[in-house]
Write a protein that holds these residues in place. Structure first.
Motif, PDB file in Angstrom:
ATOM      1  N   LYS A 151      46.184  47.860  36.525  1.00 17.71           N
ATOM      2  CA  LYS A 151      45.024  47.902  37.420  1.00 17.71           C
ATOM      3  C   LYS A 151      45.450  48.354  38.815  1.00 17.71           C
ATOM      4  O   LYS A 151      44.743  49.125  39.478  1.00 17.71           O
ATOM      5  CB  LYS A 151      44.349  46.529  37.474  1.00 17.71           C
ATOM      6  N   MET A 152      46.627  47.903  39.280  1.00 22.95           N
ATOM      7  CA  MET A 152      47.139  48.314  40.587  1.00 22.95           C
ATOM      8  C   MET A 152      47.399  49.823  40.606  1.00 22.95           C
ATOM      9  O   MET A 152      47.044  50.525  41.568  1.00 22.95           O
ATOM     10  CB  MET A 152      48.423  47.552  40.915  1.00 22.95           C
TER      11      MET A 152
ATOM     12  N   VAL B 150      45.010  42.886  45.761  1.00 21.29           N
ATOM     13  CA  VAL B 150      45.634  41.972  44.816  1.00 21.29           C
ATOM     14  C   VAL B 150      44.921  42.146  43.478  1.00 21.29           C
ATOM     15  O   VAL B 150      43.682  42.129  43.433  1.00 21.29           O
ATOM     16  CB  VAL B 150      45.511  40.509  45.294  1.00 21.29           C
ATOM     17  N   THR B 151      45.675  42.329  42.411  1.00 25.67           N
ATOM     18  CA  THR B 151      45.072  42.452  41.089  1.00 25.67           C
ATOM     19  C   THR B 151      45.504  41.255  40.239  1.00 25.67           C
ATOM     20  O   THR B 151      46.632  40.781  40.340  1.00 25.67           O
ATOM     21  CB  THR B 151      45.486  43.760  40.396  1.00 25.67           C
TER      22      THR B 151
ATOM     23  N   SER C 282      47.331  32.419  35.852  1.00 24.40           N
ATOM     24  CA  SER C 282      46.961  33.835  35.825  1.00 24.40           C
ATOM     25  C   SER C 282      48.202  34.663  36.103  1.00 24.40           C
ATOM     26  O   SER C 282      49.250  34.127  36.478  1.00 24.40           O
ATOM     27  CB  SER C 282      45.896  34.128  36.893  1.00 24.40           C
ATOM     28  N   SER C 283      48.097  35.965  35.911  1.00 26.05           N
ATOM     29  CA  SER C 283      49.167  36.870  36.335  1.00 26.05           C
ATOM     30  C   SER C 283      48.640  37.714  37.490  1.00 26.05           C
ATOM     31  O   SER C 283      47.448  38.057  37.539  1.00 26.05           O
ATOM     32  CB  SER C 283      49.637  37.762  35.180  1.00 26.05           C
ATOM     33  N   VAL C 284      49.547  38.024  38.429  1.00 26.60           N
ATOM     34  CA  VAL C 284      49.141  38.612  39.709  1.00 26.60           C
ATOM     35  C   VAL C 284      50.088  39.743  40.109  1.00 26.60           C
ATOM     36  O   VAL C 284      51.300  39.650  39.898  1.00 26.60           O
ATOM     37  CB  VAL C 284      49.154  37.540  40.823  1.00 26.60           C
ATOM     38  N   THR C 285      49.520  40.781  40.708  1.00 27.88           N
ATOM     39  CA  THR C 285      50.303  41.832  41.361  1.00 27.88           C
ATOM     40  C   THR C 285      49.778  42.006  42.776  1.00 27.88           C
ATOM     41  O   THR C 285      48.570  42.081  42.991  1.00 27.88           O
ATOM     42  CB  THR C 285      50.193  43.165  40.600  1.00 27.88           C
ATOM     43  N   ASP C 286      50.704  42.054  43.747  1.00 32.03           N
ATOM     44  CA  ASP C 286      50.313  42.266  45.147  1.00 32.03           C
ATOM     45  C   ASP C 286      51.476  42.950  45.870  1.00 32.03           C
ATOM     46  O   ASP C 286      52.463  43.339  45.248  1.00 32.03           O
ATOM     47  CB  ASP C 286      49.944  40.928  45.818  1.00 32.03           C
ATOM     48  N   TYR C 287      51.355  43.137  47.157  1.00 36.77           N
ATOM     49  CA  TYR C 287      52.433  43.706  47.972  1.00 36.77           C
ATOM     50  C   TYR C 287      53.070  44.951  47.352  1.00 36.77           C
ATOM     51  O   TYR C 287      54.275  44.991  47.107  1.00 36.77           O
ATOM     52  CB  TYR C 287      53.527  42.657  48.217  1.00 36.77           C
ATOM     53  N   HIS C 288      52.258  45.983  47.059  1.00 37.93           N
ATOM     54  CA  HIS C 288      52.872  47.233  46.596  1.00 37.93           C
ATOM     55  C   HIS C 288      53.583  47.870  47.793  1.00 37.93           C
ATOM     56  O   HIS C 288      52.979  48.150  48.824  1.00 37.93           O
ATOM     57  CB  HIS C 288      51.818  48.162  45.988  1.00 37.93           C
TER      58      HIS C 288
END
Length: 363
Positions: A86-87, A150-151, A185-191
């Protein structure tokens, strides 16, 4: 550059549980997820921070939620990579390198599983040098980097995108959604670019975790020797040996919060305690602090030397409690403001563990 294999995972799981200060998720669950991914997709390339290219797109993938939940609510494969995909869709670029957000039982190993599935390298670093309970408690936040977007994803296939104004709002918004997603949950941030990661990360933490794991696993039959060797490696301190006589633990606001009580044994007399919120935050003898967040506190099994996470502590266990100095980025004014004892509601000032132990004559 080298490759992480299933054997590497066994060692990292143990070492990450030590550095994770009781949190970051259950190491057994993390180990299962990472080993299954490597078995299915192949070994993962581990690169050093120095090998990062300045313009590499580096993204963390992590789990959010109470460690107690993840024992029963296992990660699904879709949950591993959905936030990352998604990111990529949002920013219109493919990720080049994965980075763990923290060093902890699941959050050191889940990114390895993601890297295996996506065929990407993982960098030998993270943004804490330990585990902390909240999303803004990362060195990337200290450096002023933007966490948005944030995804997020859950095991059912739900995904969400958040646009918080800063890391604190990222924590508040993502935590509420995590609770609705069933507590994890699982998270992606700070690209980030490789150049940004080089300026703000904590280096070599997967290698350090692997080395700790190797020391403790090799010396399970001689735990005292293994623990002493690990303390020498990390410049740490043996705080006390004790038997758990009571533990108060519960879920609140998406965290596992509690208070463990110990009776000193062997050469240690008196009453001891540890306060925790996912991670161990303060260790005390009576009312006297022995170690204070952001320095690291780990609980180890007295017989084997292996780490015990907050959700695995139980009445009657005989343990060794040890402590290590934190990364210097946490000892700045902003670092103490972000993860010091007063942030968590404890009415004490931060004092570096080496100063406390020097005063008490610890070693």
């Amino acid at each position: 550059m080298r490759y992480l294999t299933e054997e590497s995972i066994d060692k990292i799981a143990v070492g990450a549980a030590v550095l994770g200060t009781g949190g970051g998720g259950d190491p057994y669950i993390g180990k299962l997820v990472a080993k299954q991914a490597i078995k299915k997709y192949g070994p993962v390339k581990l690169i050093s921070v120095d090998e990062l290219k300045e313009d590499d797109l580096v993204v963390p993938v992590s789990g959010m939620g109470a460690p107690t939940i993840t024992i029963e609510k296992l990660l699904s494969e879709i949950e591993l990579t959905a936030p990352l995909e998604k990111m990529e869709e949002l920013i219109g670029k493919k990720v080049d390198v994965i980075i763990p957000i923290e060093i902890g039982g699941i959050n050191s190993l889940m990114p390895i599983a993601v890297a295996a599935k996506k065929g990407l390298p993982i960098v030998d670093a993270d943004s804490m040098g330990r585990a902390f309970p909240e999303a803004q408690m990362v060195t990337f936040y200290l450096a002023g980097y933007e966490s948005s977007p944030v995804t997020m994803a859950d095991e059912k296939g739900n995904t969400a995108v958040l646009y918080p104004k800063d890391g604190i709002w990222a924590e508040r918004m993502a935590r509420c959604l995590t609770i609705e997603m069933g507590g994890s949950s699982s998270v992606t941030d700070y690209h980030l670019t490789g150049a940004q990661v080089k300026k703000a990360c904590v280096k070599d933490t997967l290698t350090i975790a692997e080395k700790i794991g190797e020391i403790l696993m090799k010396n399970k039959s001689n735990a005292k020797f293994g623990i002493d060797k690990m303390l020498e490696e990390l410049k740490g301190y043996r705080l006390f040996e004790g038997k758990i006589v009571d533990i108060k633990r519960g879920l609140s606001g998406g965290f596992t919060r509690g208070h463990a009580f110990f009776k000193g044994i062997n050469d240690y007399e008196g009453d001891y305690s540890i306060l925790f919120q996912n991670e161990h935050l303060i260790a005390k003898k009576g009312d006297e602090p022995l170690c204070i967040t952001p320095d690291l506190i780990a609980v180890l099994d007295l017989e084997t030397g292996l780490p015990i996470t907050t959700e695995r502590m139980k009445y009657g266990s005989r343990v060794v409690v040890v402590a290590f100095p934190c990364n210097e980025q946490w000892r700045t004014e902003k670092g103490i403001e972000t993860v010091g004892p007063r942030y968590f509601g404890y009415d004490v000032d931060y004092i570096p563990v080496e100063e406390i132990q020097k005063k008490l004559g610890g070693k």
